[in-house]
Design an enzyme around this catalytic site. Structure first.
Site, PDB file in Angstrom:
ATOM      1  N   ASP A   9       0.885  -1.168   0.000  1.00  0.00           N
ATOM      2  CA  ASP A   9       0.000   0.000   0.000  1.00  0.00           C
ATOM      3  C   ASP A   9       0.923   1.218   0.000  1.00  0.00           C
ATOM      4  O   ASP A   9       1.551   1.522   1.015  1.00  0.00           O
ATOM      5  CB  ASP A   9      -0.874  -0.051   1.260  1.00  0.00           C
ATOM      6  CG  ASP A   9      -1.646   1.245   1.487  1.00  0.00           C
ATOM      7  OD1 ASP A   9      -1.672   2.100   0.585  1.00  0.00           O
ATOM      8  OD2 ASP A   9      -2.230   1.384   2.586  1.00  0.00           O
ATOM      9  N   GLU A 172      -7.354   0.679  -4.044  1.00  0.00           N
ATOM     10  CA  GLU A 172      -7.280   0.530  -2.588  1.00  0.00           C
ATOM     11  C   GLU A 172      -8.571  -0.029  -1.971  1.00  0.00           C
ATOM     12  O   GLU A 172      -8.510  -0.962  -1.162  1.00  0.00           O
ATOM     13  CB  GLU A 172      -6.888   1.872  -1.949  1.00  0.00           C
ATOM     14  CG  GLU A 172      -5.425   2.190  -2.226  1.00  0.00           C
ATOM     15  CD  GLU A 172      -5.061   3.661  -2.069  1.00  0.00           C
ATOM     16  OE1 GLU A 172      -5.883   4.430  -1.553  1.00  0.00           O
ATOM     17  OE2 GLU A 172      -3.950   4.030  -2.481  1.00  0.00           O
TER      18      GLU A 172
END
Ligand code: AMP
Length: 609
Positions: A9, A172
């Site tokens: 991430d 995401e």
């Protein structure tokens, strides 16, 4: 076992890396023991490159050469509004690169944004390699759902520069849903509410066994923790102005200290009801007397000053559900993502809006990386296949006569996809057609973003409207677009992968890859060495300034407290150097950094240096 595929991430504020171990996604802590790493890159005065916590720790004293929130700039052009706002607020120098591109100048060298992101990705790669004890070359990297093609491509380039093959880019919210649904065989509709440091996203997904389908996605790329920090800073600045008649905004060093303390206070208020904000020797008054800032901030005051920001997230949720024609009662679960969702008022407001308690059990800062790891393992064939049906967050089209935009792929179309439309020539004997590729929701071409352009030549000369040109838009599972124009009569074609918008040519990328391989990035050994050196350097500097500062600040209660804190910081530094671990070194370094910020401020203000 085949080489593991890690999930990263790459966040605006923090980054996180995870991998699938024994059939479950796990977050890999960095050497300091932290599960997330600040997305910060700095160049120290000795030319050393610092990434993560080490970079954050020296941000106050080396603000001009410390880059944060580079993700806001990735894939953007220099003249865009986002870049302008970063230029106005960031202490680092944003300069124009070739072709209207963005570069950041660190001590005289211009760095492209993919290169800055590559430093962070390379750090995450090292963290994973240390943990796994083997080389890692493949990764799934996440991006916000609203990222356009250029931003996705630039993120892939960043991976290549860092020595990582980014085998898939995923959104995401989709990653968060994947982590949430992992191993549970759910049949549910899930809303992913993601409020991070810089952006807000809301997505609704339908999970059906191993199929994850995004039904709607929307957000605001200018709404995040930084806006909340700004409210606290404004409140502190206004209070100080009222008390002392001094505007702290004019003082860069004071502002940097305010930013640091505002964020810390805000985070503390997620756990306690009130907190003390203390900045001794923040500035000096008209008679050169030292002025301190000391205030108590309560959770309720913080909530009141940020209520409209929280409401904005709810308005966006309402709009997104309305546009997708989904009733609130059709949502079964709400997953919270992003550090900001730790704020109790946000949890409360989200729960009230959806009439559901948000799911607990997954850490909001970790869930995205975990989902990326799940997808990585599935692509590596280690896990059962998961099918991600993501959508394109923006409409895509071409410019047509009259400056209008002809939409070819609609917003929220499931990926991958391929759509075509046949156009005809608009002039008699037209020899070429120019294809301008646009992204956005407006019917007017100039109100949308131009992603790229190309020409198809060699068209048969004929009266207008006779020659047919088929334009095809293909979007890969990564959300990367390629456009082809084909003369239906001759079969002649011209195409464009909209990758030029990443801002880097293939040659430049290859040069950067080589530079990184030569120079290498700080491995953990080196990072540890750098930590020790930083503590040593700061101890020496604090020691050298101690007496001068002590004399300059006088003998008030504030002075005694500040000097006691400085002594305590030095003590911690010395203890950490004598065998402390990375975490102890890091904490000592934090304390010393704050002391040094205060010392330098005092000396600059009292004219001692
Ligand atoms: P992310 O982009 O997900 O890493 O989120 C970073 C943002 O979350 C920053 O603005 C942080 O200040 C904020 N944040 C992190 N922890 C907390 C907390 N405990 N309470 C409130 N905000 C937090």
């Amino acid at each position: 076992m085949s080489q593991p595929v890690i999930g990263i991430d790459l966040g605006t504020t923090n980054s996180c890396v995870a991998v699938l171990e024994d059939g479950a996604p796990v977050v890999i802590p960095n050497r300091g023991g932290y599960r997330t790493t600040p997305s910060m890159v700095a160049l120290a005065d000795n030319g050393r490159r610092l990434v993560g916590h080490i970079a954050k720790r020296q941000a106050i004293t080396n603000a001009e050469n410390t880059v944060y929130a580079a993700k806001r700039l990735i894939g953007r052009k220099f003249d865009s509004p986002v870049v302008r706002s970063v230029i106005e607020t960031a202490p680092y120098r944003v300069v124009e690169g070739p072709g209207g591109d963005v570069r950041i100048d660190l001590r005289g060298t211009a760095h492209s944004i993919p290169e800055i992101s590559a430093f962070i990705l390379a750090e995450m790669k090292v963290v994973a390699e240390e943990h796994l004890g083997c080389p890692v070359t493949k990764a799934v990297v996440t991006v916000p759902a609203y990222f356009n093609d250029g931003q996705r491509q630039a993120t892939k380039d960043a991976g290549r520069i860092a020595g990582l093959d980014v085998i898939r880019i995923i959104n995401e919210p989709t990653a968060a849903a994947l982590a949430y649904g992992f191993g549970r065989d759910l049949e549910r509709r899930v809303a992913v509410f993601d409020l991070g440091g810089g952006t807000f996203d809301i997505s609704v997904l339908a999970i059906g066994g191993s199929v994850y389908e995004v039904i709607a996605t929307s957000g605001d790329s200018y709404l995040g923790g930084e806006d909340f920090d700004r409210r606290v800073i404004d409140w502190l600045v206004a209070g100080f102005q009222e008390e002392h008649g001094i505007d702290l905004r004019a003082d860069k060093m004071a502002l940097q200290r305010l930013k640091d303390v505002a964020e810390r206070a805000r985070c503390e208020l997620s756990g306690v009801k009130e907190t003390e904000i203390n900045l001794p020797f923040l500035t000096s008054g008209p008679d050169r007397e030292a002025l301190h800032l000391q205030r108590t901030l309560t959770r309720s005051v913080l909530e009141a000053m940020t209520a409209d920001l929280i409401e904005r997230t709810i308005t966006i949720c309402e709009r997104t559900l309305a546009e997708a024609e989904i009733g609130r009662e059709e949502i079964h679960d709400v997953v919270l993502v992003g550090g900001m969702t730790r704020m109790p008022k946000i949890q409360e407001r989200v729960a009230a809006y959806f009439e559901l308690e948000p799911c607990k059990g997954v850490h909001p800062e970790e869930v995205v990386a975990m989902g990326a790891a799940v997808q990585g393992a599935a692509l590596a064939g280690e896990e059962r296949h998961v099918l991600l049906l993501d959508v394109t967050p923006h409409s895509l089209g071409v410019m047509i006569m009259g400056g209008l935009c002809h939409r070819i792929v609609d917003q929220n179309t499931t990926l991958p996809t391929s759509r075509s439309h046949v156009f005809t020539t608009i002039k008699d004997n037209q020899k070429t057609v120019k294809v301008l590729v646009l992204q956005g929701e407006s019917d007017r071409g100039d109100e949308n973003e131009l992603l790229g352009e190309f020409s198809l030549g060699g068209i048969r000369q004929a009266p207008k409207g006779e020659v047919e040109i088929e334009v095809t838009f293909s979007l890969s599972a990564d959300g990367i677009l390629s456009v082809t124009a084909r003369d239906l009569e001759t079969g002649r074609e011209q195409s464009l992968t909209v990758s030029a918008t990443s801002g880097l040519s293939e040659d430049e990328i290859l040069r950067m890859i080589a530079a990184h391989q030569d120079g290498g990035l700080a491995g953990q050994e080196e990072a540890d060495y750098a930590r020790r050196q930083a503590v040593r350097r700061m101890l020496t500097e604090v020691g050298a300034l101690f007496t001068k500062v002590d004399e300059a600040i006088g003998d008030s209660n504030h002075a005694r407290e500040a000097m006691d804190r400085a002594r305590d910081g030095c003590e911690r530094g010395r203890t950490a150097l004598e065998g402390g671990d990375a975490k102890a070194l890091g904490e000592a370094s934090d304390a010393l950094e704050r002391t040094l910020g205060m010392f330098r401020g005092v000396l600059a203000r009292t004219g001692t240096v």
